[in-house]
Scaffold this motif. Structure first.
Motif, mmCIF file in Angstrom:
data_model
loop_
_atom_site.group_PDB
_atom_site.id
_atom_site.type_symbol
_atom_site.label_atom_id
_atom_site.label_comp_id
_atom_site.label_asym_id
_atom_site.label_seq_id
_atom_site.Cartn_x
_atom_site.Cartn_y
_atom_site.Cartn_z
ATOM 1 N N GLY A 124 0.784 -1.224 0.000
ATOM 2 C CA GLY A 124 0.000 0.000 0.000
ATOM 3 C C GLY A 124 0.813 1.269 0.000
ATOM 4 N N THR A 125 2.118 1.154 -0.258
ATOM 5 C CA THR A 125 2.939 2.343 -0.225
ATOM 6 C C THR A 125 4.213 2.124 -1.036
ATOM 7 O OG1 THR A 125 3.969 3.968 1.226
ATOM 8 C CG2 THR A 125 4.279 1.661 1.795
ATOM 9 N N ILE A 126 4.979 3.191 -1.173
ATOM 10 C CA ILE A 126 6.301 3.073 -1.761
ATOM 11 C C ILE A 126 7.270 2.741 -0.625
ATOM 12 C CG2 ILE A 126 8.101 4.244 -3.083
ATOM 13 C CD1 ILE A 126 5.894 6.049 -4.224
ATOM 14 N N PHE A 127 7.622 1.477 -0.530
ATOM 15 C CA PHE A 127 8.364 0.955 0.611
ATOM 16 C C PHE A 127 9.649 1.724 0.863
ATOM 17 C CE2 PHE A 127 9.181 -2.243 3.690
ATOM 18 C CZ PHE A 127 10.511 -2.611 3.599
ATOM 19 N N GLY A 128 10.340 2.081 -0.206
ATOM 20 C CA GLY A 128 11.638 2.732 -0.068
ATOM 21 C C GLY A 128 11.598 4.100 0.584
ATOM 22 N N LEU A 129 10.424 4.686 0.715
ATOM 23 C CA LEU A 129 10.308 6.009 1.338
ATOM 24 C C LEU A 129 10.219 5.926 2.855
ATOM 25 C CD1 LEU A 129 7.756 7.761 -1.053
ATOM 26 C CD2 LEU A 129 10.249 7.958 -1.046
ATOM 27 N N TYR A 130 10.098 4.726 3.383
ATOM 28 C CA TYR A 130 9.810 4.561 4.799
ATOM 29 C C TYR A 130 11.008 4.057 5.592
ATOM 30 C CZ TYR A 130 4.877 5.474 4.199
ATOM 31 O OH TYR A 130 3.686 6.088 3.947
ATOM 32 N N VAL A 131 11.132 4.599 6.805
ATOM 33 C CA VAL A 131 12.034 4.018 7.796
ATOM 34 C C VAL A 131 11.279 2.851 8.426
ATOM 35 C CG1 VAL A 131 13.299 4.376 9.932
ATOM 36 C CG2 VAL A 131 13.137 6.226 8.253
ATOM 37 N N MET A 132 11.891 1.679 8.396
ATOM 38 C CA MET A 132 11.237 0.496 8.950
ATOM 39 C C MET A 132 11.854 0.147 10.294
ATOM 40 S SD MET A 132 8.991 -0.073 6.696
ATOM 41 C CE MET A 132 8.357 -1.595 7.401
ATOM 42 N N GLY A 133 11.030 -0.312 11.191
ATOM 43 C CA GLY A 133 11.529 -0.631 12.513
ATOM 44 C C GLY A 133 10.810 -1.807 13.136
ATOM 45 N N TRP A 134 11.433 -2.336 14.159
ATOM 46 C CA TRP A 134 10.819 -3.361 15.015
ATOM 47 C C TRP A 134 10.781 -2.839 16.443
ATOM 48 C CZ3 TRP A 134 8.494 -7.713 13.341
ATOM 49 C CH2 TRP A 134 8.793 -8.173 12.054
ATOM 50 N N TYR A 135 9.618 -2.966 17.062
ATOM 51 C CA TYR A 135 9.415 -2.629 18.458
ATOM 52 C C TYR A 135 8.962 -3.893 19.176
ATOM 53 C CZ TYR A 135 9.515 2.392 17.379
ATOM 54 O OH TYR A 135 9.891 3.648 16.991
ATOM 55 N N ARG A 136 9.012 -3.863 20.502
ATOM 56 C CA ARG A 136 8.477 -4.975 21.268
ATOM 57 C C ARG A 136 7.834 -4.476 22.540
ATOM 58 N NH1 ARG A 136 14.171 -7.939 23.109
ATOM 59 N NH2 ARG A 136 14.847 -6.354 24.630
ATOM 60 N N GLN A 137 6.889 -5.259 23.028
ATOM 61 C CA GLN A 137 6.210 -4.927 24.272
ATOM 62 C C GLN A 137 6.010 -6.189 25.084
ATOM 63 O OE1 GLN A 137 2.501 -2.778 23.829
ATOM 64 N NE2 GLN A 137 2.632 -1.999 25.906
ATOM 65 N N ALA A 138 6.619 -6.198 26.257
ATOM 66 C CA ALA A 138 6.462 -7.306 27.192
ATOM 67 C C ALA A 138 5.317 -6.985 28.149
ATOM 68 C CB ALA A 138 7.759 -7.522 27.955
ATOM 69 N N PRO A 139 4.711 -8.003 28.768
ATOM 70 C CA PRO A 139 3.605 -7.754 29.701
ATOM 71 C C PRO A 139 4.006 -6.785 30.800
ATOM 72 C CG PRO A 139 3.757 -10.082 29.187
ATOM 73 C CD PRO A 139 4.961 -9.433 28.572
#
Length: 115
Positions: free
Chosen positions: A26-41
């Motif tokens: 749904g977008t031009i992927f190369g324009l985006y900064v991609m990241g991974w986040y996490r959430q523990a209980p």
């Protein structure tokens, strides 16, 4: 609107490895900064790693030397290779895209590190 779909989570023993994938559409992927986040209980969501298109990745201190983020712009996919996993890495991991369309989140994938 950016759609993000994560995969690759699961149960792994301490010291093991997993690779997470996040497919974007749904977008031009190369324009985006991609990241991974996490959430523990019981804890706040935290940044694990991020990678701009063609730029240098950054990591949380807690995962440096163990996790590697990468992206394949031709496949609109970002990866998180996780090695030497610890029980403290147990969390829901979320893919994130930040760019012209704002900030977007995936639905999350559970990673459980336990013997």
């Amino acid at each position: 609107q950016v759609q993000l779909v994560e995969s690759g989570g699961g149960l792994v023993q301490p010291g093991g490895s997993l690779r997470l994938s996040c497919a974007a559409s749904g977008t031009i992927f190369g324009l985006y900064v991609m990241g991974w986040y996490r959430q523990a209980p019981g804890r706040q969501r935290e940044l694990v790693a991020r990678i701009p298109s063609g730029g240098t990745a950054t990591y949380a201190d807690s995962v440096k030397g163990r996790f590697t983020i990468s992206r394949d712009n031709a496949k609109n996919t970002v990866y998180l290779q996780m090695n030497i996993l610890k029980p403290d890495d147990t969390a829901v991991y979320y893919c994130n895209a930040l760019g012209p369309g704002g900030m977007n989140w995936g639905q999350g994938t559970q990673v459980t590190v336990s013997s």
